[in-house]
Design an enzyme around this catalytic site. Structure first.
Site, mmCIF file in Angstrom:
data_model
loop_
_atom_site.group_PDB
_atom_site.id
_atom_site.type_symbol
_atom_site.label_atom_id
_atom_site.label_comp_id
_atom_site.label_asym_id
_atom_site.label_seq_id
_atom_site.Cartn_x
_atom_site.Cartn_y
_atom_site.Cartn_z
ATOM 1 C CG HIS A 96 -1.518 1.427 1.459
ATOM 2 N ND1 HIS A 96 -2.863 1.258 0.532
ATOM 3 C CD2 HIS A 96 -1.535 2.419 1.924
ATOM 4 C CE1 HIS A 96 -3.389 2.594 0.801
ATOM 5 N NE2 HIS A 96 -2.618 3.334 1.564
ATOM 6 C CG ASP A 175 -12.310 3.491 3.854
ATOM 7 O OD1 ASP A 175 -11.995 4.107 4.823
ATOM 8 O OD2 ASP A 175 -11.888 3.621 2.638
ATOM 9 N NE ARG A 182 -10.957 10.102 8.079
ATOM 10 C CZ ARG A 182 -10.185 9.225 7.368
ATOM 11 N NH1 ARG A 182 -10.373 7.976 6.770
ATOM 12 N NH2 ARG A 182 -9.025 9.428 7.694
ATOM 13 C CB SER A 197 -9.198 4.668 6.070
ATOM 14 O OG SER A 197 -9.244 4.865 4.699
ATOM 15 C CE LYS A 201 -8.943 1.879 2.028
ATOM 16 N NZ LYS A 201 -9.033 3.196 1.548
HETATM 17 N N1 URA Z 1 -5.905 6.695 2.250
HETATM 18 C C1 URA Z 1 -6.923 5.997 2.757
HETATM 19 O O1 URA Z 1 -7.279 4.830 2.036
HETATM 20 N N2 URA Z 1 -7.425 6.305 3.919
HETATM 21 C C2 URA Z 1 -7.066 7.482 4.519
HETATM 22 O O2 URA Z 1 -7.870 7.890 5.490
HETATM 23 C C3 URA Z 1 -6.036 8.190 4.034
HETATM 24 C C4 URA Z 1 -5.524 7.816 3.012
#
Ligand code: URA
Length: 430
Positions: A96, A175, A182, A197, A201
């Site tokens: 990621h 999310d 957010r 968040s 995932k």
């Molecule tokens: N990337 C994400 O997937 N979530 C966040 O809260 C910030 C960056």
């Protein structure tokens, strides 16, 4: 009042209980595991509205979340949708990036690691703000599909060892709602909320180990090394609570990582790195670092050497082509990617040293131009610290509406050279 308490305990989360949870968080008390589960469920059922959820998110921004709370929120969010399982006991890894400009690391690292025999399952996102999205870049390849069913995704990983697909609506719907909220309410910046968040995932996508590339710099979500390292530490620590392995690397994003910024233009650069015919070493180095972390997590001995061999032998490029074919594209389509024929050059107004590059402005411009036309984008010709003379080319911009003056203004030239900066700031292991 006993009647009230009883009804609260049996009815789950409601407006009154949510108000008390917000007040407790506002006053610095943690929220328990079951309560986080109830909050996420109630938000998805619309028993808790956006106003209350935004107030709670703001309290989280100011008060922070403990590791226990972050773990509970991550779990509740991950379980809000489909949870993937990779069959046959294969140890699957994922990576990621917290988001950057000219960040082609996924396009290279995923096939590179798969070519070493370690399966990689990656669900990716689209461009967000000034940062590019791996899915938008892949879709620049004629014929390539990124909307795989989750069954197709899992089977492709099993069959060829890797897949990069768009995050399906079925994965962590909580999310999607919460992130949008957010974004609208200035509550993105919270290490706990960001961790939940990102990690929800990753957990839902089913891999067993994750390498996190936490970008740090003026063009990143976090500009401070301590904050970025803290995010890396939280990601690694919470991952361990799920019985999975993780490593985080904090990498520089004070300027675009590679030379190319856009969609198709970044795929061209990724292919150059995969074929080892790139002259620019920054993007290659971060990619090798992240890929080595993924291989190490999978128990591959001498992971850095294995990653380098995967590139130099051509195996990584072959695996990339195999993945492109499996998703409907072709090697021909990769060769057909080319820069837009209209080009302008951004030039230095005077002599000096490249002191700063505004990656946000450059990222936004490249995103807009490349979304409108194939082959549009920006190619940087200088790096921070380079010496330039008046009139020297700083960058090339491609596309009908591409405007070199925007890029020229985003590059600051000073009389004195800036202090040198590291490319890799920190590493956090479980
Ligand atoms: N990337 C994400 O997937 N979530 C966040 O809260 C910030 C960056």
């Amino acid at each position: 009042m006993p009647f009230h308490r009883q009804s609260e305990a049996t009815d789950g989360m409601n407006e009154a209980r949510m108000r008390r949870a917000i007040e407790r968080k506002r006053d610095g008390e943690p929220i328990g595991e079951t309560e986080w589960e109830e909050i996420v469920l109630a938000y998805m059922d619309e028993r808790v509205d956006d106003a209350q959820m935004a107030a709670l998110a703001m309290a989280c921004v100011f008060r922070g979340l403990t590791t226990d709370e972050t773990t509970a929120l991550t779990k509740a969010m991950a379980e809000s949708g489909e949870m993937l399982r990779h069959p046959n006991g294969a140890f699957v890894v994922d990576k990621h990036s917290s988001g950057g400009v000219s960040d082609t690391v996924s396009l290279v690292a995923v096939p590179l690691v798969a070519a070493c025999g370690v399966p990689v399952a990656k669900l990716s996102g689209r461009a967000l703000g000034h940062t590019g999205g791996t899915i938008d870049k892949l879709e620049a390849i004629e014929g390539l599909r990124t909307t795989l069913s989750m069954d197709e995704f899992v089977r492709q990983v099993e069959r060829i060892g890797c897949a990069i697909a768009a995050q399906s609506e079925a994965i962590v719907p909580a999310d999607k709602r919460l992130y949008r909220l957010r974004d609208r309410t200035g509550t993105v910046r919270s290490t706990g909320l960001v961790t939940a968040s990102i990690l929800s995932k990753k957990i839902a996508a089913g891999a067993h180990a994750f390498a996190f590339d936490v970008k740090c710099g003026t063009a990143a979500f976090m500009s401070n090394v301590d904050e970025a390292t803290e995010l890396g530490r939280m990601l690694v620590e919470v991952t361990a609570r799920f019985g999975r392995k993780a490593k985080a690397v904090v990498t520089d994003m004070h300027e675009p990582l590679g030379r190319s910024i856009g969609t198709g233009i970044e795929v061209i650069e990724a292919c150059e790195i995969l074929r080892e015919d790139t002259v620019d070493k920054r993007s290659r180095e971060v990619t090798l670092h992240v890929a080595a972390a993924m291989l190490e997590l999978a128990g591959v001995p001498e992971p850095r050497a294995a990653a380098e061999r995967s590139l130099s032998s051509g195996a990584a490029y072959e695996k990339f082509v195999e993945m492109v074919r499996a998703q409907g594209g072709s090697e021909r389509a990769l060769h057909d990617l080319e820069l837009h024929t209209r080009r302008e050059v951004a030039r230095s107004p005077h002599g000096g040293y490249v002191a700063a590059i505004d990656g946000r402005t450059i990222g936004h411009a490249a995103r807009e131009w490349s979304a409108a036309e194939r082959g549009a984008g920006i190619q940087m010709l200088v790096r921070i610290g380079d010496r330039v003379e008046a009139g020297d080319a700083l960058a090339e911009v491609y596309g009908t509406h591409a405007d070199a003056s925007i890029v020229a203004r985003a590059i600051k030239i000073d009389e004195t050279p800036p202090p040198p900066r590291a490319l890799i700031y920190a590493t956090v292991s479980s």
